[in-house]
Design a protein around this motif. Structure first.
Motif, PDB file in Angstrom:
ATOM      1  N   ASP A 147      14.369  12.322  -4.624  1.00 37.34           N
ATOM      2  CA  ASP A 147      15.084  13.567  -4.322  1.00 37.34           C
ATOM      3  C   ASP A 147      16.376  13.660  -5.113  1.00 37.34           C
ATOM      4  N   GLU A 148      17.004  12.524  -5.378  1.00 37.45           N
ATOM      5  CA  GLU A 148      18.275  12.503  -6.098  1.00 37.45           C
ATOM      6  C   GLU A 148      18.084  12.738  -7.592  1.00 37.45           C
ATOM      7  N   LEU A 149      17.035  12.135  -8.186  1.00 34.30           N
ATOM      8  CA  LEU A 149      16.865  12.164  -9.639  1.00 34.30           C
ATOM      9  C   LEU A 149      15.899  13.239 -10.128  1.00 34.30           C
ATOM     10  N   GLY A 150      14.979  13.632  -9.284  1.00 28.98           N
ATOM     11  CA  GLY A 150      13.994  14.616  -9.715  1.00 28.98           C
ATOM     12  C   GLY A 150      12.839  13.971 -10.443  1.00 28.98           C
ATOM     13  N   GLU A 154       9.509   2.745   1.460  1.00 28.35           N
ATOM     14  CA  GLU A 154       9.063   4.039   0.924  1.00 28.35           C
ATOM     15  C   GLU A 154      10.153   5.088   1.057  1.00 28.35           C
ATOM     16  N   GLU A 155      10.904   5.046   2.156  1.00 30.91           N
ATOM     17  CA  GLU A 155      11.977   6.034   2.326  1.00 30.91           C
ATOM     18  C   GLU A 155      13.083   5.860   1.293  1.00 30.91           C
ATOM     19  N   ASP A 199       0.831  -1.209   0.000  1.00 27.65           N
ATOM     20  CA  ASP A 199       0.000   0.000   0.000  1.00 27.65           C
ATOM     21  C   ASP A 199       0.862   1.253   0.000  1.00 27.65           C
ATOM     22  N   ASP A 200       1.903   1.256   0.840  1.00 31.08           N
ATOM     23  CA  ASP A 200       2.770   2.445   0.943  1.00 31.08           C
ATOM     24  C   ASP A 200       3.491   2.727  -0.372  1.00 31.08           C
ATOM     25  N   LEU A 201       4.052   1.670  -0.989  1.00 35.14           N
ATOM     26  CA  LEU A 201       4.813   1.859  -2.233  1.00 35.14           C
ATOM     27  C   LEU A 201       3.900   2.261  -3.388  1.00 35.14           C
TER      28      LEU A 201
END
Length: 373
Positions: free
Chosen positions: A170-173, A162-163, A134-136
């Protein structure tokens, strides 16, 4: 008298009441009758012993075919899925090649993928898997991935959290995240299929190794120093399917540092097979098969137990008699335990049985050192 099959014949008829007098007064006749009966009994026992071995071989072969079929089918299925999966790789590779990423970002993706492929994994419960799915799925759909459901399965197999996805985003955009995740999931799916094929191949190899160990097909059948545990474990491996199929439990407690004994491995493996097969047959409902070993200064001891209905006291003393069986017609010859007893005797050991409903135990004692050549 005229016999249609052999022409004219003469027949000597003697009333059966006179047979006793003939035996008492004619030694040659007695000797002839005893010799004839002994020969017939010996031939009958030989045939029935062979039948017992063939029945045991048939049961083992059927179980082995079933056990080999499962991993073989898994390999064939995974092979087809892998071929189908690889046909979609060029499209994903094209999307990756169109990305504008730095060398540092490529290294980040490679390190992430390598870490997840090699990291140890603990089994997840159904609830944990459901929550992770569910989270993913929510995260990927929020980021606009159309194939989120297809990707999530591979991520769960390698326990990506998920983290982890947040860090990758955040790294790839936003622009490169979707193509990168599609590529990563493709690599994970490929790795999982290769693992499945490898595990199936290992299972087949393990079964073949157990057969070779059980039968000693590539080793001498003579009296030799041997490891009792090796034979027991190979026998258990061959009967494991039958235990699991019927929902039984196996309680295996093998003593550490069990000394080797002098014996004939192939014959003792037949003992383990006979007793284990009988124990499994004795379990009418879900039960437990137990195997325990111990030793002292002089003997190795092997205990086979089952939680079946037990052996009635009135027949317990007869179970090692040749041709005695409680099984139905066609299900047993009554020679399994007779053969077992003879093999144990040949090894200068003992076999004893105690039984009550819910607890039957065969206790085998084998000398560590004997005088057998």
């Amino acid at each position: 008298m005229l016999c249609h099959s052999c022409g004219e014949s003469t027949i000597f008829r003697l009333h059966r009441d006179l047979l006793g007098d003939m035996i008492r007064h004619n030694y040659e006749l007695t000797e002839c009758l005893v010799h004839t009966m002994t020969t017939r009994v010996r031939e009958f026992a030989k045939v029935e012993t062979q039948n017992e071995k063939l029945m045991a071989l048939g049961k083992m072969s059927a179980g082995l075919a079933h056990e080999l079929n499962n991993p073989a089918s898994a390999m064939a299925r995974s092979g087809k899925e892998l071929k189908k999966h690889l046909s979609s790789v060029p499209k994903k590779f094209k999307a990756v090649m169109a990305m504008n990423v730095s060398e540092g970002e490529i290294d980040k993706v490679n390190d992430f993928l390598h870490e997840k492929l090699t990291a140890p994994k603990k089994p997840l419960s159904l609830i944990e898997k459901s929550n992770l799915e569910d989270d993913l799925t929510d995260f990927l759909e929020d980021k606009g991935l159309d194939e989120a459901e297809d990707i999530v399965g591979a991520l769960i197999d390698f326990q990506i959290q998920e983290e982890d996805l947040e860090e990758m985003y955040d790294e790839l955009g936003d622009q490169n995240f979707a193509s990168t995740m599609a590529w990563i999931s493709s690599q994970l799916i490929t790795e999982k299929m290769v693992q499945d094929i490898g595990e199936a191949a290992d299972r087949i190899s393990s079964l073949i190794s157990s057969i070779k160990s059980f039968s000693y097909m590539d080793r001498s059948q003579d009296m030799q120093k041997m490891d009792v545990h090796e034979g027991i474990q190979s026998t258990v491996k061959l009967l494991e399917h039958k235990i699991q199929k019927q929902g039984h439990q196996l309680d295996l407690k093998l003593a550490s540092n069990l000394p080797e004994i002098k014996g004939m491995p192939g014959e003792l493996n037949q003992v383990w097979m006979n007793i284990l097969a009988n124990g499994i047959d004795a379990l009418e409902e879900k039960g437990t098969i137990g195997i325990r070993t111990s030793f002292d200064d002089e003997n190795v001891k092997i205990y086979f137990t089952d939680t079946g209905k037990g052996i009635p006291e009135e027949i317990r003393s007869r179970i090692f008699e040749p041709f005695f069986t409680t099984k139905g017609i066609g299900k047993g010859t009554g020679l399994g335990l007779d053969i077992t007893k003879k093999i144990i005797d040949k090894h200068e050991g003992t076999i004893k049985v105690t039984s009550q409903p819910g607890n039957t135990e065969f206790r085998i004692t084998l000398p560590i050192d004997n005088n057998i050549e």
